[in-house]
Scaffold this motif. Structure first.
Motif, PDB file in Angstrom:
ATOM      1  N   ASP A 292       0.091  -6.497   3.013  1.00  0.00           N
ATOM      2  CA  ASP A 292      -0.184  -5.298   2.211  1.00  0.00           C
ATOM      3  C   ASP A 292      -1.586  -4.768   2.544  1.00  0.00           C
ATOM      4  O   ASP A 292      -1.781  -3.569   2.778  1.00  0.00           O
ATOM      5  CB  ASP A 292      -0.081  -5.668   0.725  1.00  0.00           C
ATOM      6  CG  ASP A 292      -0.058  -4.450  -0.170  1.00  0.00           C
ATOM      7  OD1 ASP A 292       0.428  -3.389   0.290  1.00  0.00           O
ATOM      8  OD2 ASP A 292      -0.529  -4.551  -1.316  1.00  0.00           O
ATOM      9  N   ALA A 293      -2.549  -5.684   2.620  1.00  0.00           N
ATOM     10  CA  ALA A 293      -3.929  -5.290   2.942  1.00  0.00           C
ATOM     11  C   ALA A 293      -3.992  -4.700   4.353  1.00  0.00           C
ATOM     12  O   ALA A 293      -4.673  -3.686   4.590  1.00  0.00           O
ATOM     13  CB  ALA A 293      -4.858  -6.500   2.819  1.00  0.00           C
ATOM     14  N   CYS A 294      -3.281  -5.333   5.299  1.00  0.00           N
ATOM     15  CA  CYS A 294      -3.289  -4.840   6.686  1.00  0.00           C
ATOM     16  C   CYS A 294      -2.639  -3.462   6.761  1.00  0.00           C
ATOM     17  O   CYS A 294      -3.118  -2.571   7.470  1.00  0.00           O
ATOM     18  CB  CYS A 294      -2.559  -5.808   7.614  1.00  0.00           C
ATOM     19  SG  CYS A 294      -3.493  -7.303   7.943  1.00  0.00           S
ATOM     20  N   ASN A 295      -1.526  -3.303   6.048  1.00  0.00           N
ATOM     21  CA  ASN A 295      -0.872  -1.987   5.999  1.00  0.00           C
ATOM     22  C   ASN A 295      -1.869  -0.913   5.584  1.00  0.00           C
ATOM     23  O   ASN A 295      -1.987   0.130   6.210  1.00  0.00           O
ATOM     24  CB  ASN A 295       0.280  -2.010   4.991  1.00  0.00           C
ATOM     25  CG  ASN A 295       1.559  -2.602   5.589  1.00  0.00           C
ATOM     26  OD1 ASN A 295       1.690  -2.704   6.805  1.00  0.00           O
ATOM     27  ND2 ASN A 295       2.488  -2.991   4.729  1.00  0.00           N
ATOM     28  N   LYS A 296      -2.589  -1.218   4.507  1.00  0.00           N
ATOM     29  CA  LYS A 296      -3.514  -0.216   3.956  1.00  0.00           C
ATOM     30  C   LYS A 296      -4.682   0.031   4.910  1.00  0.00           C
ATOM     31  O   LYS A 296      -5.080   1.154   5.160  1.00  0.00           O
ATOM     32  CB  LYS A 296      -4.041  -0.699   2.605  1.00  0.00           C
ATOM     33  CG  LYS A 296      -2.994  -0.548   1.509  1.00  0.00           C
ATOM     34  CD  LYS A 296      -3.444  -1.176   0.205  1.00  0.00           C
ATOM     35  CE  LYS A 296      -2.327  -1.067  -0.839  1.00  0.00           C
ATOM     36  NZ  LYS A 296      -2.379  -2.174  -1.801  1.00  0.00           N
ATOM     37  N   PHE A 297      -5.236  -1.057   5.458  1.00  0.00           N
ATOM     38  CA  PHE A 297      -6.451  -0.934   6.273  1.00  0.00           C
ATOM     39  C   PHE A 297      -6.143  -0.332   7.640  1.00  0.00           C
ATOM     40  O   PHE A 297      -6.930   0.459   8.169  1.00  0.00           O
ATOM     41  CB  PHE A 297      -7.083  -2.321   6.448  1.00  0.00           C
ATOM     42  CG  PHE A 297      -8.410  -2.283   7.142  1.00  0.00           C
ATOM     43  CD1 PHE A 297      -9.563  -1.909   6.440  1.00  0.00           C
ATOM     44  CD2 PHE A 297      -8.539  -2.605   8.486  1.00  0.00           C
ATOM     45  CE1 PHE A 297     -10.805  -1.872   7.065  1.00  0.00           C
ATOM     46  CE2 PHE A 297      -9.771  -2.565   9.118  1.00  0.00           C
ATOM     47  CZ  PHE A 297     -10.913  -2.206   8.406  1.00  0.00           C
ATOM     48  N   SER A 299      -3.305   1.386   8.548  1.00  0.00           N
ATOM     49  CA  SER A 299      -2.276   2.437   8.494  1.00  0.00           C
ATOM     50  C   SER A 299      -0.967   1.976   9.118  1.00  0.00           C
ATOM     51  O   SER A 299      -0.425   2.612  10.029  1.00  0.00           O
ATOM     52  CB  SER A 299      -2.758   3.715   9.206  1.00  0.00           C
ATOM     53  OG  SER A 299      -3.964   4.145   8.660  1.00  0.00           O
ATOM     54  N   SER A 301       3.039   0.104   8.184  1.00  0.00           N
ATOM     55  CA  SER A 301       4.009   0.241   7.080  1.00  0.00           C
ATOM     56  C   SER A 301       5.017  -0.909   7.113  1.00  0.00           C
ATOM     57  O   SER A 301       6.221  -0.698   6.994  1.00  0.00           O
ATOM     58  CB  SER A 301       4.725   1.585   7.196  1.00  0.00           C
ATOM     59  OG  SER A 301       5.275   1.713   8.501  1.00  0.00           O
ATOM     60  N   ALA A 360      -9.662  -6.026   6.433  1.00  0.00           N
ATOM     61  CA  ALA A 360      -8.602  -5.533   5.554  1.00  0.00           C
ATOM     62  C   ALA A 360      -8.691  -6.219   4.197  1.00  0.00           C
ATOM     63  O   ALA A 360      -8.537  -5.580   3.148  1.00  0.00           O
ATOM     64  CB  ALA A 360      -7.234  -5.791   6.187  1.00  0.00           C
ATOM     65  N   LEU A 364      -9.855  -4.617   0.218  1.00  0.00           N
ATOM     66  CA  LEU A 364      -9.113  -4.693  -1.042  1.00  0.00           C
ATOM     67  C   LEU A 364     -10.054  -4.478  -2.225  1.00  0.00           C
ATOM     68  O   LEU A 364      -9.642  -4.015  -3.284  1.00  0.00           O
ATOM     69  CB  LEU A 364      -8.425  -6.062  -1.189  1.00  0.00           C
ATOM     70  CG  LEU A 364      -7.230  -6.350  -0.284  1.00  0.00           C
ATOM     71  CD1 LEU A 364      -6.773  -7.796  -0.453  1.00  0.00           C
ATOM     72  CD2 LEU A 364      -6.073  -5.390  -0.604  1.00  0.00           C
TER      73      LEU A 364
END
Lengths: 496, 496
Positions: A292-297, A299, A301, A360, A364
């Motif tokens: 989840d953190a990697c997705n956000k950091f 970009s 999905s 990442a 958070l």
């Protein structure tokens, strides 16, 4: 090079300096006076610019990337060659001054802190790549050479050095801390890839662990000094050259991402992939919080679920087979279809996302600091320890996404901590100790790749027992009877 | 088991024995008296049948498979468990009696000779296979367990232990001598495959090099004691348990034989095969004399020319590709077409012929004895050293077919010597020293896998230099201050 004095001129003036400084005996309390006394000798060895007392420089050398507080040395020296390292060490030895080797400062266990003051040997000016033998798959490097610098130098030879701890660390530093990282499951750690070391002992003696210039791919000649110094974290000597094994760059590489309904399913897949003899190059686990953190950091999905990042190396054709077999295994464990990264760019983005896990995690909680735990257990124990650890994180009200080199049973909780929240820091400390003890209870180790440094000395005693610690202390005493080499690290005795 | 006293009863009587024997101090000259004095204590530990003074037994334990003459111990003990080993060692320590560990006696450098007399610890009764963890790819074995016994035990698990020195050696003995053999090019040597050791030190202290029961696949926890004891040839302690890495049995294996017009062409092929990343499992070189001997001994009909025996492990499909690539490479170096050994029977016959090289060499001269040299050089230096060595053999009027693990740069001259011809024996000795020095001059080592033992102590000094020897001696003094552990081996100090 920004030093004016040439190495030869400096070495000419060495004898006088040594005579001048020899035999000065001081108490610990007189350490600063001893430093003052040896400065001119240091300068005659390294040049005026090769000795720094500046606060900023000292602070920069008193700290690595861990949460351990800065412990600046009294002085930082910047030698250019092994002869200078040896001459400097001899002066330190005669004056009872601690010696702390420093590579790139990318360590994670406080290994460079000058807990008893003394002299930091910053080795960044020794940056030659020596004796590259492409046909023998070996090369020798000085301590200023980093992993990326070596691989960039090797680019046209068709060879590479695969050990990759993430950071662009000094290769001699990686030897000193027995580093490994994502590729270890296929290519081994520094323990398997260092063939020889040049080491300066605390009294200035220079040894070559496998004999000067020697580079046979295997040897049974005498005690394995090479692997005694690999992982000794600067406490036995200063590594001034490392001879490394190289590998042919694979014809093709392909990466994939796969999500799982449970940690158990991801680990079962890993075990079965290894058991099938698939020569997987990387197999990295990320828990739901981490992905989840990697997705956000970064970009991305990917589904927020236990996830494996995999990489395969080989010929085009063998990759096809490896991948088919691996996918059959993951699917039989209810893994998702593979998401592919076939071209270099997508592959690099994927692994950059994995290597950026640290940032990442920090992202958070903006303004937070990251602290990485590092335990390693037998593969079969991974599901249990990860499930228990996630429960512990929840109960301790802590954020600690999990990423790990699951093919080796090695994983990290990337603890995200508010630097102003002392209570949280205390809870992180207690959590990390519980995690390490959980690993010990499952036949594992308190450190798979970061080393003992300052923070895990007591845990090391629990791990190997008091009798093995006595043996380690005996080896330390034999090689460094004055306890000058990076004192206070690995072993509790002589600490701060 | 042919001992009447149970381990528990023996251990009950231990304390009395220890009290009885403690502190008896004797000069070296009084060694035999000391042996007499401790016999009853030994018997109370190992049982009546566990202590032997018989000449035949002592002679059998004073010699390995090398040409070094028999040096029988004063007494042979046969402990059943680590507690007995520890109790016996403590008595030896208190009475200054040398301790010589003995596995299967298949060593090749005189490592078991009791050059200062003393007590041989024959470990054949400790033969349990413990803690097999198939899902973690590890197992722990006692010193009586041989390589073949382990692999036969593992048969139904889909796993195997691939390190194969030829002889059916004890696995703990293989750890003690850092053995390797034909599979090392793919699976590594004992150094890469021992995860943990239980060791009894000379004073009876029991340590676990990586902590009791620990078996993570990697660790950075403190000094690497495991690899200090691997290859220490019984001079630092008695290995009483070894935890080993296991591997999945490959889905398929195929072997091939290929002849070359020159040594250079065979070695060039090897380098190119490795550089192409082909995961070759074995790649063995036999010179024209060796292949001729094998043809005669094993009823084969290979061309009498420099030859490679190759073996590939993998899935059916990956084998196809490996083999095609390897054959393209050998053909580009003027190698012959591959002669195949696809089915198990033909493959076994091929490797039996390779492993019988020792006997094939001896058969060249009936009544002769064989002596194997063992040097290792960087791959690119192999053609030069082999060509020079063959010239030297001719000039020295000696028979020494060459066989080697060419993927590691490691090769042996199997010297065939008339045991009654003292002049020839002297010429062999001088030849072997020249060969070792030739390896040293080419950045290599005087021993790739047999160890230092008795015969290569002076060569070891030349190889690593006097300062590294001092460090080794310091480690020895730290672990075995009375120089009781297999004295006179590896280091010249304390010799016979």
């Amino acid at each position: 090079m920004f030093f004016v004095m040439t190495p030869s001129r400096r070495l000419l003036s060495l004898r006088r300096s040594l005579v001048h400084c020899r035999g000065v005996s001081v108490e610990n309390t007189g350490r600063k006076a001893a430093v003052d006394r040896v400065l001119s000798a240091f300068r005659s060895i390294c040049g005026e610019d090769g000795v720094s007392l500046g606060e900023a420089i000292r602070e920069q050398h008193g700290k690595d990337e861990s949460v351990h507080r800065c412990r600046p040395p009294d002085v930082v020296v910047f030698p250019h060659c092994v002869e200078e390292v040896s001459a400097l060490a001899k002066i330190c030895h005669d004056n009872n001054l601690p010696i702390i080797p420093f590579g790139t400062g990318t360590g994670l266990e406080g290994g460079v802190g000058a807990v008893k003051g003394g002299v930091c040997f910053s080795l960044r000016n020794m940056e030659q790549i020596l004796d590259l033998h492409p046909e023998d798959f070996d090369v020798t490097v000085e301590p200023g050479v980093t992993r990326k610098a070596l691989n960039s130098h090797l680019r046209d030879t068709g060879l590479w050095f695969p050990v990759d701890p993430g950071a662009d660390a000094s290769l001699c530093g990686m030897a000193a801390t027995s580093a490994s990282g994502t590729n270890a499951v296929r290519y081994g750690t520094m323990r398997e890839n260092v063939m020889n070391l040049e080491v300066v002992l605390s009294d200035g003696t220079v040894i070559h662990t496998a004999g000067k210039g020697r580079r046979p791919r295997k040897t049974s000649a005498g005690y394995n000094l090479t692997n005694l110094f690999v992982g000794s974290e600067g406490t036995l000597g200063i590594i001034t050259k490392t001879t490394l094994r190289l590998y042919g760059i694979p014809e093709a590489m392909v990466s994939a991402v796969c999500s799982f309904p449970s940690v158990q399913a991801a680990v079962d897949s890993t075990v079965q992939i290894l058991q099938a003899g698939i020569p997987i190059a990387r197999i990295e686990f990320l828990d739901d919080v981490m992905i989840d953190a990697c997705n956000k950091f970064s970009s991305l999905s990917y589904p927020v679920a236990p996830t494996l990042f995999l990489e395969f190396h080989g010929s085009e054709r063998s990759l096809e087979e490896q991948v088919t077999m691996a996918e059959e295994i993951t699917q039989s464990n209810e893994g998702s279809d593979f998401q592919w990264a076939r071209d270099t760019e997508t592959r690099n983005r994927l692994w950059k996302a994995r290597h950026d896990a640290w940032y990442a995690a920090q992202a958070l909680r903006p303004g937070s600091k990251a602290y990485s735990t590092d335990v390693c257990v037998p593969l079969s124990r991974l599901p249990q320890i990860i499930v228990e650890t996630k429960k512990d994180l929840l109960e301790s009200r802590l954020t600690g996404p999990i990423a790990g080199h699951v093919g080796d049973g090695n994983f990290h909780c990337l603890m995200v901590v508010d630097p102003d929240d002392l209570d949280e820091q205390h809870r992180v400390h207690l959590f990390a100790e519980r995690l390490a003890r959980r690993a010990l209870a499952l036949d594992g180790t308190c450190t798979g790749e970061h080393g003992v440094g300052l923070g895990k000395r007591a845990l090391l005693c629990e791990e190997v027992g008091p009798l093995a610690i006595q043996v380690m202390q005996g080896l330390k005493d034999s090689l460094d009877p004055k306890n000058l080499m990076n004192p206070g690290k690995i072993l509790l005795n002589g600490g701060f």
